[in-house]
Design a protein around this motif. Structure first.
Motif, PDB file in Angstrom:
ATOM      1  N   GLY A 435       0.820  -1.210   0.000  1.00 30.59           N
ATOM      2  CA  GLY A 435       0.000   0.000   0.000  1.00 30.59           C
ATOM      3  C   GLY A 435       0.846   1.249   0.000  1.00 30.59           C
ATOM      4  O   GLY A 435       1.867   1.337  -0.691  1.00 30.59           O
ATOM      5  N   GLN A 436       0.436   2.261   0.788  1.00 32.37           N
ATOM      6  CA  GLN A 436       1.313   3.426   0.947  1.00 32.37           C
ATOM      7  C   GLN A 436       2.137   3.323   2.222  1.00 32.37           C
ATOM      8  O   GLN A 436       3.178   3.939   2.359  1.00 32.37           O
ATOM      9  CB  GLN A 436       0.530   4.745   0.890  1.00 32.37           C
ATOM     10  CG  GLN A 436      -0.781   4.792   1.641  1.00 32.37           C
ATOM     11  CD  GLN A 436      -1.545   6.108   1.368  1.00 32.37           C
ATOM     12  OE1 GLN A 436      -0.983   7.202   1.450  1.00 32.37           O
ATOM     13  NE2 GLN A 436      -2.819   5.998   1.053  1.00 32.37           N
ATOM     14  N   LEU A 437       1.661   2.482   3.156  1.00 33.49           N
ATOM     15  CA  LEU A 437       2.333   2.379   4.454  1.00 33.49           C
ATOM     16  C   LEU A 437       3.785   1.928   4.340  1.00 33.49           C
ATOM     17  O   LEU A 437       4.669   2.462   5.008  1.00 33.49           O
ATOM     18  CB  LEU A 437       1.553   1.392   5.345  1.00 33.49           C
ATOM     19  CG  LEU A 437       2.114   1.137   6.740  1.00 33.49           C
ATOM     20  CD1 LEU A 437       1.984   2.382   7.611  1.00 33.49           C
ATOM     21  CD2 LEU A 437       1.421  -0.042   7.417  1.00 33.49           C
ATOM     22  N   LYS A 438       4.031   0.940   3.510  1.00 31.38           N
ATOM     23  CA  LYS A 438       5.360   0.336   3.478  1.00 31.38           C
ATOM     24  C   LYS A 438       6.104   0.599   2.173  1.00 31.38           C
ATOM     25  O   LYS A 438       7.102  -0.047   1.890  1.00 31.38           O
ATOM     26  CB  LYS A 438       5.240  -1.183   3.676  1.00 31.38           C
ATOM     27  CG  LYS A 438       4.664  -1.585   5.022  1.00 31.38           C
ATOM     28  CD  LYS A 438       4.685  -3.090   5.194  1.00 31.38           C
ATOM     29  CE  LYS A 438       4.151  -3.476   6.575  1.00 31.38           C
ATOM     30  NZ  LYS A 438       4.106  -4.938   6.745  1.00 31.38           N
ATOM     31  N   ARG A 439       5.606   1.552   1.375  1.00 32.61           N
ATOM     32  CA  ARG A 439       6.213   1.730   0.066  1.00 32.61           C
ATOM     33  C   ARG A 439       7.658   2.218   0.160  1.00 32.61           C
ATOM     34  O   ARG A 439       8.545   1.738  -0.561  1.00 32.61           O
ATOM     35  CB  ARG A 439       5.387   2.686  -0.789  1.00 32.61           C
ATOM     36  CG  ARG A 439       5.695   2.523  -2.259  1.00 32.61           C
ATOM     37  CD  ARG A 439       4.650   3.193  -3.103  1.00 32.61           C
ATOM     38  NE  ARG A 439       4.749   4.622  -2.955  1.00 32.61           N
ATOM     39  CZ  ARG A 439       4.956   5.450  -3.989  1.00 32.61           C
ATOM     40  NH1 ARG A 439       5.059   4.962  -5.208  1.00 32.61           N
ATOM     41  NH2 ARG A 439       5.015   6.731  -3.805  1.00 32.61           N
ATOM     42  N   ALA A 440       7.897   3.134   1.063  1.00 34.49           N
ATOM     43  CA  ALA A 440       9.264   3.638   1.208  1.00 34.49           C
ATOM     44  C   ALA A 440      10.177   2.544   1.743  1.00 34.49           C
ATOM     45  O   ALA A 440      11.333   2.422   1.322  1.00 34.49           O
ATOM     46  CB  ALA A 440       9.267   4.851   2.142  1.00 34.49           C
ATOM     47  N   ASP A 441       9.653   1.732   2.679  1.00 30.01           N
ATOM     48  CA  ASP A 441      10.464   0.632   3.200  1.00 30.01           C
ATOM     49  C   ASP A 441      10.797  -0.379   2.111  1.00 30.01           C
ATOM     50  O   ASP A 441      11.909  -0.887   2.046  1.00 30.01           O
ATOM     51  CB  ASP A 441       9.733  -0.058   4.361  1.00 30.01           C
ATOM     52  CG  ASP A 441       9.627   0.843   5.580  1.00 30.01           C
ATOM     53  OD1 ASP A 441      10.683   1.296   6.068  1.00 30.01           O
ATOM     54  OD2 ASP A 441       8.498   1.115   6.037  1.00 30.01           O
ATOM     55  N   LEU A 442       9.823  -0.657   1.261  1.00 30.58           N
ATOM     56  CA  LEU A 442      10.084  -1.602   0.170  1.00 30.58           C
ATOM     57  C   LEU A 442      11.121  -1.028  -0.800  1.00 30.58           C
ATOM     58  O   LEU A 442      12.053  -1.727  -1.209  1.00 30.58           O
ATOM     59  CB  LEU A 442       8.789  -1.939  -0.583  1.00 30.58           C
ATOM     60  CG  LEU A 442       8.941  -2.950  -1.728  1.00 30.58           C
ATOM     61  CD1 LEU A 442       9.409  -4.302  -1.212  1.00 30.58           C
ATOM     62  CD2 LEU A 442       7.644  -3.097  -2.519  1.00 30.58           C
ATOM     63  N   ALA A 443      10.976   0.267  -1.112  1.00 30.92           N
ATOM     64  CA  ALA A 443      11.931   0.896  -2.038  1.00 30.92           C
ATOM     65  C   ALA A 443      13.350   0.871  -1.448  1.00 30.92           C
ATOM     66  O   ALA A 443      14.336   0.711  -2.160  1.00 30.92           O
ATOM     67  CB  ALA A 443      11.500   2.330  -2.333  1.00 30.92           C
ATOM     68  N   ARG A 444      13.436   0.996  -0.111  1.00 29.02           N
ATOM     69  CA  ARG A 444      14.734   1.056   0.576  1.00 29.02           C
ATOM     70  C   ARG A 444      15.338  -0.334   0.746  1.00 29.02           C
ATOM     71  O   ARG A 444      16.544  -0.529   0.582  1.00 29.02           O
ATOM     72  CB  ARG A 444      14.500   1.691   1.949  1.00 29.02           C
ATOM     73  CG  ARG A 444      15.706   1.953   2.808  1.00 29.02           C
ATOM     74  CD  ARG A 444      15.316   2.829   4.031  1.00 29.02           C
ATOM     75  NE  ARG A 444      14.379   2.180   4.924  1.00 29.02           N
ATOM     76  CZ  ARG A 444      14.704   1.519   6.038  1.00 29.02           C
ATOM     77  NH1 ARG A 444      15.978   1.403   6.375  1.00 29.02           N
ATOM     78  NH2 ARG A 444      13.787   0.968   6.799  1.00 29.02           N
ATOM     79  N   LEU A 445      14.485  -1.311   1.102  1.00 28.96           N
ATOM     80  CA  LEU A 445      15.008  -2.613   1.509  1.00 28.96           C
ATOM     81  C   LEU A 445      14.779  -3.737   0.502  1.00 28.96           C
ATOM     82  O   LEU A 445      15.356  -4.808   0.627  1.00 28.96           O
ATOM     83  CB  LEU A 445      14.370  -3.027   2.843  1.00 28.96           C
ATOM     84  CG  LEU A 445      14.668  -2.101   4.027  1.00 28.96           C
ATOM     85  CD1 LEU A 445      13.767  -2.432   5.213  1.00 28.96           C
ATOM     86  CD2 LEU A 445      16.138  -2.221   4.427  1.00 28.96           C
ATOM     87  N   GLY A 446      13.934  -3.491  -0.477  1.00 24.43           N
ATOM     88  CA  GLY A 446      13.633  -4.550  -1.442  1.00 24.43           C
ATOM     89  C   GLY A 446      14.826  -4.897  -2.311  1.00 24.43           C
ATOM     90  O   GLY A 446      15.757  -4.104  -2.458  1.00 24.43           O
ATOM     91  N   ASP A 447      14.786  -6.077  -2.889  1.00 24.51           N
ATOM     92  CA  ASP A 447      15.814  -6.523  -3.811  1.00 24.51           C
ATOM     93  C   ASP A 447      15.780  -5.609  -5.043  1.00 24.51           C
ATOM     94  O   ASP A 447      14.751  -5.498  -5.715  1.00 24.51           O
ATOM     95  CB  ASP A 447      15.512  -7.971  -4.211  1.00 24.51           C
ATOM     96  CG  ASP A 447      16.363  -8.450  -5.371  1.00 24.51           C
ATOM     97  OD1 ASP A 447      17.431  -7.863  -5.606  1.00 24.51           O
ATOM     98  OD2 ASP A 447      15.942  -9.416  -6.046  1.00 24.51           O
ATOM     99  N   PRO A 448      16.888  -4.929  -5.363  1.00 22.14           N
ATOM    100  CA  PRO A 448      16.874  -4.004  -6.506  1.00 22.14           C
ATOM    101  C   PRO A 448      16.455  -4.671  -7.813  1.00 22.14           C
ATOM    102  O   PRO A 448      15.789  -4.047  -8.645  1.00 22.14           O
ATOM    103  CB  PRO A 448      18.319  -3.511  -6.582  1.00 22.14           C
ATOM    104  CG  PRO A 448      18.890  -3.753  -5.223  1.00 22.14           C
ATOM    105  CD  PRO A 448      18.182  -4.931  -4.657  1.00 22.14           C
ATOM    106  N   VAL A 449      16.813  -5.926  -7.997  1.00 21.21           N
ATOM    107  CA  VAL A 449      16.428  -6.623  -9.233  1.00 21.21           C
ATOM    108  C   VAL A 449      14.910  -6.801  -9.281  1.00 21.21           C
ATOM    109  O   VAL A 449      14.273  -6.540 -10.304  1.00 21.21           O
ATOM    110  CB  VAL A 449      17.145  -7.995  -9.337  1.00 21.21           C
ATOM    111  CG1 VAL A 449      16.629  -8.780 -10.534  1.00 21.21           C
ATOM    112  CG2 VAL A 449      18.644  -7.791  -9.443  1.00 21.21           C
ATOM    113  N   ALA A 450      14.325  -7.202  -8.155  1.00 22.52           N
ATOM    114  CA  ALA A 450      12.868  -7.374  -8.121  1.00 22.52           C
ATOM    115  C   ALA A 450      12.164  -6.033  -8.302  1.00 22.52           C
ATOM    116  O   ALA A 450      11.164  -5.938  -9.019  1.00 22.52           O
ATOM    117  CB  ALA A 450      12.450  -8.026  -6.797  1.00 22.52           C
ATOM    118  N   LEU A 451      12.698  -4.995  -7.672  1.00 21.67           N
ATOM    119  CA  LEU A 451      12.075  -3.672  -7.803  1.00 21.67           C
ATOM    120  C   LEU A 451      12.127  -3.170  -9.248  1.00 21.67           C
ATOM    121  O   LEU A 451      11.144  -2.634  -9.761  1.00 21.67           O
ATOM    122  CB  LEU A 451      12.763  -2.671  -6.868  1.00 21.67           C
ATOM    123  CG  LEU A 451      12.529  -2.893  -5.370  1.00 21.67           C
ATOM    124  CD1 LEU A 451      13.416  -1.950  -4.560  1.00 21.67           C
ATOM    125  CD2 LEU A 451      11.064  -2.683  -4.996  1.00 21.67           C
ATOM    126  N   ALA A 452      13.266  -3.377  -9.905  1.00 19.79           N
ATOM    127  CA  ALA A 452      13.386  -2.940 -11.302  1.00 19.79           C
ATOM    128  C   ALA A 452      12.399  -3.703 -12.185  1.00 19.79           C
ATOM    129  O   ALA A 452      11.775  -3.143 -13.078  1.00 19.79           O
ATOM    130  CB  ALA A 452      14.823  -3.160 -11.785  1.00 19.79           C
TER     131      ALA A 452
END
Lengths: 482, 482
Positions: A435-452
C-alpha cells in the motif's frame, strides 16, 4: 466547461446518478483507511454496476488523465485503498458489483463479483455443504476483489494457501479499458504467461479485478481444537513438525502466542480464562479438521497426536476442546490479541515473515534486541507459526503520547524491525501488502532486481500511471519516498 | 576479428572449454527436438556451470545481440528448446547445473539447480521418506528448469497441482544479466507482484531459470489402484465426483481411456491383458494413496468407494489391484497408450483442456465431428479427466504416407480441433506449452487482450528480444505466423 467537468459529466452519463457521487457526506467514510492512518481527498466516487461500466470508466479516465483508486471494503491494513490528498483522483468502489454469479456444487467453485463480501460468500456456500477456505478478522467488510488484489492470508493458509491459491479464474479491467477475461477455470492451461497471477496481489496497480472464479472445499464435518503449553518457540516448531507428520492435511491451523500475551487477553476479555492450569513460556493453538471422508478418525487422531507428543517431550501440558463452544473459546483467545494490545496503549505492528524453520530463532533474536534498544517497550510476537508469519508488535512505554511516539520512536522501531527481517531473508509484508504504508520501506530494503522488474511491468501495463498511483511500486527509482 | 568471433572468444574466456562447444557432433543431438519435428542450427552450445556464469553469458549475448535458446533435457513436446535454422543463436544448456543444493527433511523442501533430472530428484528424496509429487513420461530426461519453464503437468495434478504449485522459491537470470533471487521459501510474502509466477511457464522468453526451491511431500505408505468399466465418459465424470466426495485428498489420479484404445494397448504390449472380464465403452484408472497418517484405512476406503459406486450405478464392473505388481500393470496400460498409437501409424496429437465438467460433452461432440470431416481417421481421447485435460489424438487413415498426411490433412485437422476447443472456452495447450509448434495457433485463436498483455510484458522484460525468440509470444501483432 473545464476538462474536469467534461470528465465528470461523461462519467455520470456512463454510470448514472447512482453510479457517481461528489457528495462529501457520502464520500467521507471512504476517504480514510479503517485504521485511521491515512486520509485523502477525491474528485468523485464512482460505483459502477457492471464490468462494462468499469471498463468504460477506466477508458474515460485514460482519456482525461484521471487517476483511479480502486476500493473494496476499505479494510486494508496499509492504506492501499486511500487516495492522496490532491483531490484529483476518483475512488472506484467495487461494492455495487456484489453478485455471486454462480455456484457449482459438483465442481466445487463459485464465480463472484469483486464486491462480494467474504462473509456473504461463506454464508452462501455453507447450506450447500461447502466452504470457502479462507477467513480473517475483517470478513464482514473485506471484499473478494480486495482480497485478491492484496493476496490476503488469514489463519487457514497453512493448509489451504493464501488467496492466490483460491483463485482459479479471473476477470479484470486493464489500464486501457480492455477486459481480461479468464473466468473459465481450466485446471491445466499452458497458453503462455499466467497473467492472472500478475494481477493477484498487485493492489490495483496493474488492473482492476471485477470478478473471479473461486475454489470451494467440502464443508467441515467436525474439528478438534487443541491447546498446548510449550517451553519455547523452538519447542512449538518441533510440535508443529510432529503435527504435520501425523495429521497431514487434517492440520488446518497452528497459531502461537507467548504467556504474557495470553495473560493480557485473559485480562481483557470478560469471562475468559487460561486454557491450561500451569504457566508456559509459549502456547500453541492447533486446529485439526475433518470432512465426512475422515470424520470418524478425528477424535483418535487428536488423542494420538497429543499422547505421542507428550511421550516425546514435545509439550508440557495440553487439552483438547471437548465441544464446539470450547473450540470457539480457544479461538477467541487468539482473535482478541490485537484488541487486548490496543487496550494496553500505543504500539507499532509489523506483519512479517521469515522461512518457517527460522522463525523461532528470529523471534528469540529480535525481541530482546528491540526491547534493549528502546527501553520501556514490550515486543510481542504471535500468530501463524505454520506459515513463518508472525505479527511482531512493539508496545510503547507506559505514559507516552500516542501520536508523537508513533511518529518518532515508533517509526524508527519499524525501520529497525524491517531491516532485521530483511537481513534474515524474510519479508516486510507477509500478508497485508505494501500500500502506501510500506512503500518507502520496500523501495529502501527490497531486492533491486525485483524492484526494477516490478517497475518495468508497471510501466508496460499502466504507462500513464493512473492505476492506484502512490501505492506499492515506486516509479521514480531515485526517490526512496516517491 | 568479426563481432561473432569476438563474442565467441569472450564466451569461451568466461565459460572455459568445457562450457562452450562448436563441435557439430557434440551439438547435433540438441539441434532437433526429441519428436523430430523441428531442427535448427546454432552458433555454439554453452554449458555454464553456475548462475554467475549464466548471468555473465546473458550479459555478453546482450552486448553482441546474440539470441539465446535455453535448453534442459530437450524432451519438450512443442519445439520450445530448438533454435531456428539461422545458426545465429546459441543453445544455453542448463544440464551442467545439476546439483541438488540442499534437502530439508523437516521443512519438506529441496533446492535444485535447473539441470537436475526429475528422476534424480525422485531418487534423492525417496530414501529420506519423502517424494516430489510430480511425474511424467519423460522423467528420465526432463530437467527441473524445463519443467518450471513449461509449467509441466503429469498424472498427479488432480491432487498436487502442476509444476507451478511445487515451486516455492526461484532463481533466474533476466535479459540484462541481473539475477532474480527468491529462493528463500516464504509461505507468505506480499511484497508486490509475484514475479516468480511470471517466469514459471514462460518457456524461457522472460528469463532463464537457474534454480528453484521445490516442495516435497511425505512418502507414500501405500496405494490402491482401481480399474473401473463405465458406459460413457459422462458416467466416468460422475464416478470422479463420487471419488472426490468420498476419498478427498486420498484421490491422486483419475485417468480415462476408451475400450478401443485399451484394445490397442493390450495388443501392443507383450503379456498385457484386459483388467476386466467384459467390455465397456470407457475405462477409468483410479489411484488412491496414503501416507503413514492414514494408511490403516486405505483398504477399506477403496472397498467402500467401489461398493457405494456400484450400488449407485456409477460403474459396470471394477477391480482393485491386489498388490504393487498389479498396480504397476494397470499403470503400464495407461503409460503405453502413446507408444501403442504410434505403432498404429501416423497421427496428430492435441494436448487440450476444457472445464472439467464439460469434458465428457466435448469429447462426445468432437470425436464424431472430426471422424466425419476426415473419413478414415480414428479420433481417440484419453488422459487426465480429473484435470479436464485429454490428449485428443487423430490417427490417419490406413496406408497414407506419413509426412505428407501430417503436413496436409493432419495440419488442417489440428486447426479444426484447436478452433473447436477455443469455442468451448478451453485451452489449445493444457500441459505441453506453446513453443514453436502452436505459436501461430495461439496468435490466431488466443484472446487478443491476453496476447496484447503478453506482448507488453515480453517487450518490457526482454526489449532486445534475445530470450528464446520465435517461441510462445508473437511480437509482431499483425503477423499470424511471425
Amino acid at each position: 466547461m473545464s476538462d474536469r467537468n467534461t470528465f465528470l459529466a461523461a462519467a455520470e452519463a456512463l454510470l448514472g446518478s447512482r453510479g457517481l457521487t461528489r457528495d462529501s457526506d457520502l464520500m467521507e467514510p471512504w476517504l480514510t483507511d479503517w485504521r485511521g492512518r491515512f486520509t485523502g481527498a477525491a474528485l468523485a466516487m464512482a460505483s459502477p454496476a457492471s464490468t462494462a461500466e468499469v471498463a468504460g470508466l477506466v477508458r474515460l479516465c485514460g482519456e482525461h488523465g484521471v487517476a483511479i483508486v480502486p476500493q473494496g471494503g476499505n479494510s486494508g491494513m496499509c492504506g492501499g485503498a486511500t487516495p492522496d490528498d490532491s483531490g484529483t483522483a476518483i475512488i472506484l468502489s467495487l461494492r455495487r458489483m456484489n453478485a455471486i454469479r454462480s455456484i457449482d456444487q459438483a465442481g466445487l467453485q463459485a464465480v463472484c463479483e469483486a464486491g462480494v463480501i467474504l462473509q456473504t460468500l461463506h454464508e452462501a456456500v455453507e447450506p450447500l455443504g461447502m466452504r470457502f477456505p479462507l477467513t480473517l478478522g475483517g470478513k464482514g467488510s473485506a471484499t473478494i476483489g480486495g482480497l485478491i488484489s492484496t493476496n490476503a492470508g488469514g489463519t487457514q493458509v497453512l493448509r489451504h494457501g493464501s488467496m492466490r491459491a483460491q483463485v482459479s479464474g479471473l476477470e479484470a479491467v486493464l489500464a486501457d479499458g480492455s477486459v481480461f477475461s479468464a473466468l473459465v477455470p481450466l485446471k491445466k492451461d499452458n497458453r503462455g504467461f499466467d497473467l492472472k497471477q500478475l494481477l493477484i496481489g498487485s493492489e490495483g496497480t496493474l488492473g482492476i479485478v471485477t470478478a473471479a472464479t473461486l475454489r470451494l472445499v467440502p464443508a467441515l464435518a467436525d474439528r478438534a481444537v487443541l491447546w498446548a503449553g510449550v517451553p519455547s518457540l523452538r519447542a512449538a516448531r518441533a510440535l508443529l513438525l510432529h503435527c504435520q507428520a501425523l495429521a497431514g492435511d487434517a492440520l488446518e491451523g497452528f497459531e502461537v502466542m507467548p504467556q504474557n500475551t495470553l495473560d493480557d487477553v485473559v485480562a481483557h476479555v470478560p469471562g475468559a480464562r487460561q486454557p491450561l492450569a500451569g504457566r508456559h513460556e509459549w502456547h500453541a493453538l492447533i486446529e485439526l479438521v475433518a470432512d465426512r471422508s475422515n470424520v470418524d478418525r478425528l477424535g483418535s487422531l487428536a488423542e494420538d497426536l497429543l499422547a505421542s507428543a507428550f511421550e516425546q517431550g514435545l509439550l508440557e501440558d495440553a487439552v483438547i476442546s471437548s465441544n464446539e463452544a470450547q473450540a470457539e473459546a480457544f479461538w477467541l483467545l487468539r482473535d482478541e490479541i490485537a484488541p487486548a494490545e490496543r487496550a494496553k496503549g500505543p504500539a507499532v505492528q509489523h506483519d512479517i515473515s521469515v522461512a518457517v524453520e527460522k522463525m523461532p530463532e528470529f523471534v528469540e533474536h529480535a525481541v530482546p534486541l528491540v526491547e534493549a534498544a528502546w527501553p520501556g517497550t514490550e515486543a510481542v510476537a504471535f500468530g501463524h507459526l505454520g506459515d513463518g508469519n508472525v505479527h511482531f508488535h512493539v508496545i510503547a512505554p507506559p505514559g507516552v503520547e500516542s501520536l508523537a511516539w508513533q511518529a518518532g520512536d515508533g517509526k524508527a522501531i519499524s525501520s529497525q524491525v524491517y531491516e532485521l527481517v530483511t537481513q534474515w531473508g524474510g519479508s516486510i509484508s507477509a500478508e497485508h501488502g505494501i500500500g502506501q504504508l510500506k512503500r518507502a520501506d520496500l523501495a529502501r530494503l527490497g531486492d533491486p532486481v525485483a524492484l526494477a522488474l516490478m517497475r518495468s511491468v508497471k510501466l508496460a501495463l499502466d504507462p500513464q500511471g493512473l492505476l492506484n498511483p502512490g501505492k506499492l511500486v515506486s516509479l521514480d527509482k531515485d526517490a526512496a519516498t516517491p
